[in-house]
Design an enzyme around this catalytic site. Sequence first.
Site, PDB file in Angstrom:
ATOM      1  N   PHE A  42       0.946  -1.259  -0.064  1.00  0.00           N
ATOM      2  CA  PHE A  42       0.083   0.102  -0.061  1.00  0.00           C
ATOM      3  C   PHE A  42       0.861   1.276  -0.011  1.00  0.00           C
ATOM      4  CE2 PHE A  42       0.983  -0.281   4.500  1.00  0.00           C
ATOM      5  CZ  PHE A  42       1.002   1.060   4.916  1.00  0.00           C
TER       6      PHE A  42
ATOM      7  N   LYS B 256      -1.169  -7.274  -9.220  1.00  0.00           N
ATOM      8  CA  LYS B 256      -2.242  -7.195  -8.207  1.00  0.00           C
ATOM      9  C   LYS B 256      -1.674  -6.262  -7.026  1.00  0.00           C
ATOM     10  CE  LYS B 256      -3.005  -8.627  -4.439  1.00  0.00           C
ATOM     11  NZ  LYS B 256      -3.551  -7.458  -3.501  1.00  0.00           N
TER      12      LYS B 256
ATOM     13  N   GLU C  34      -4.961  -4.133  -1.975  1.00  0.00           N
ATOM     14  CA  GLU C  34      -6.466  -3.919  -1.774  1.00  0.00           C
ATOM     15  C   GLU C  34      -6.801  -2.514  -0.969  1.00  0.00           C
ATOM     16  OE1 GLU C  34      -4.397  -6.051  -0.621  1.00  0.00           O
ATOM     17  OE2 GLU C  34      -5.368  -6.919   1.401  1.00  0.00           O
TER      18      GLU C  34
ATOM     19  N   SER D 188       5.280  -6.799   3.283  1.00  0.00           N
ATOM     20  CA  SER D 188       5.771  -7.065   4.388  1.00  0.00           C
ATOM     21  C   SER D 188       6.750  -8.604   4.408  1.00  0.00           C
ATOM     22  CB  SER D 188       4.881  -7.400   5.679  1.00  0.00           C
ATOM     23  OG  SER D 188       3.828  -8.441   5.181  1.00  0.00           O
TER      24      SER D 188
ATOM     25  N   CYS E 238       9.548   1.918   3.235  1.00  0.00           N
ATOM     26  CA  CYS E 238      10.452   0.811   3.277  1.00  0.00           C
ATOM     27  C   CYS E 238      11.886   1.343   3.756  1.00  0.00           C
ATOM     28  CB  CYS E 238      10.416  -0.127   2.527  1.00  0.00           C
ATOM     29  SG  CYS E 238      11.185   0.546   0.784  1.00  0.00           S
TER      30      CYS E 238
ATOM     31  N   GLU F 167       9.145  -4.068  13.057  1.00  0.00           N
ATOM     32  CA  GLU F 167       9.018  -3.083  12.111  1.00  0.00           C
ATOM     33  C   GLU F 167       7.616  -2.405  12.550  1.00  0.00           C
ATOM     34  OE1 GLU F 167       8.191  -3.904   7.947  1.00  0.00           O
ATOM     35  OE2 GLU F 167       9.381  -1.997   7.346  1.00  0.00           O
TER      36      GLU F 167
END
Length: 496
Positions: free
Chosen positions: A150, A174, A177, A227, A282, A381
């Site tokens: 995301f 993909k 969402e 992740s 990240c 994290e």
Amino acid sequence: MAEKLSLFIDGDFVKSDTKNWVEVLNPATQEVLCEVPFATEEEIEKAVASAKQAFLSWRETPPPERSRIMMKYQDLLKVNHDEIAKILSRENGKTFEDAKGDVWRGIEVVEQAANITPLLMGETVENVAKEIDSYSYTQSLGVCLGITPFNFPAMIPLWMFPMAIACGNTFILKPSEQDPMTANKLAELFLEAGGPSNLLQVIHGGKDQVDKLIKHPEIRAISFVGSVAVGQYIYRTGTDHLKRVQSFAGAKNHMVVMPDANKNKTIDSLVGSSIGAAGQRCMAISVAVFVGSSKEWIEDLKNEMQAVNPGPWDSKESGFGPVISPQAKEKIIKLIERGKDEADCLIDGSACEVEGYPKGNWVGTTLFANVKTDSEIYKTEIFGPVLLCIEVDSLEEAIKLINANPFGNGTSIFTASGRSARKFRHEIEVGQVGINVPIPVPLPFFSFTGWKQSFYGDLHAYGKQAVRFYTETKTVTERWFEEDEESTKNLTINLE
Ligand code: NAD
């Protein structure tokens, strides 16, 4: 009624037949922006079949022709830059400036994809044995798959499909969402760029859709960013199904602060790189390692950090936006609470509110000092606007601490000493290193090189090395005879 987001299959934006629709919420207000479909098995099959069909002719398309489409695409992305950034900000929450950076970083990859042809060239060596020559071609793979997170809804999809398609493949995307609308806009512009309409397909959904795709026999290569747990799963499952997989995963990035560094620049950089984008990068710096007397700067750091507050994407006052979801907020707040037992909490952002936005997923700037490496806040994290401070006595100790961390995505050192910088660069076990640069994200003609648990796979791709990921190398060892020749004398390759 909220808009029902389309899938993009076989060159058309189509309404899904699924019964599984999930609301996409504006993270600052909880306003429903659209409903995202979790695609059915039939829709996934249709997309893969269309991508396979497209591949058969696309692989025969001359590279310059492929490049021309990428040239047109980068132009369309530039023209529509602000519109994409606005869609992105609304669904992701990041500030408009940040969103524009997200789009721009993606455009740079498309520019690189438009110039990919020289990198597709094979290699030749004459005389590998007496009068024998060898050479290699790069050939495209087939249908490739991208699964994206995301936090960079424009840049990360653009890391993937333009490179794969410019290398002669077709692609199924993909997207996350949680903010899927940006991906549809990217696909709409790609369609407008010309070329066969079914080179790119967008399948929306979550775990079930990913599972179906990563095991699909027609998918040849998988790029994943997200992740650690999911990254490991995708890598294991994809390779189990004998696919080429590159899996970029989580991070815990450290910045080393040497006492000889420029104090103001160091503090400014620490603030921006730790809480910018609400820490949902990240490459965010989440741990500052103060060496020797530099620990005296923590008080100044606290003062600067306290002045930065979250807010809505379209306000110039906002230092950063909300976190992506109420669930993400809950996880971060739990960790902050835990941290209060484990370290000294100098700024507590857990009860943050923003006037006029009572429903936003707000987490305020948070700063911990005296953090220990066995604490939960260090080991996890956090992915929020939270910075941890650790104090050590020497550069050696700082390097040892960072190298012991399981992640290896990014790191940086702030120092005035070339010798310290050189030692750090040479000894540190992290893929991307900044020297007086807080977030050392490379441009796309380099590779994005996470190490250790930040990356699974052996092809560090998105820049130059992407060509190696998205192509097969075929090695040809060749020998030619004259018609009447029996010996191996006079071997020639006629290049005219
Ligand atoms: P995520 O792993 O939850 O989701 C990433 C993608 O995987 C999404 O498309 C999602 O639908 C799918 N997914 C989620 N759960 C799944 C499951 N159980 N099985 C199969 N697919 C699943 O990641 P996120 O929260 O969207 O993104 C944040 C994470 O991404 C952070 O850990 C961050 O460090 C990481 N990240 C890494 C890089 C990098 O380059 N290393 C870059 C950006 C983000």
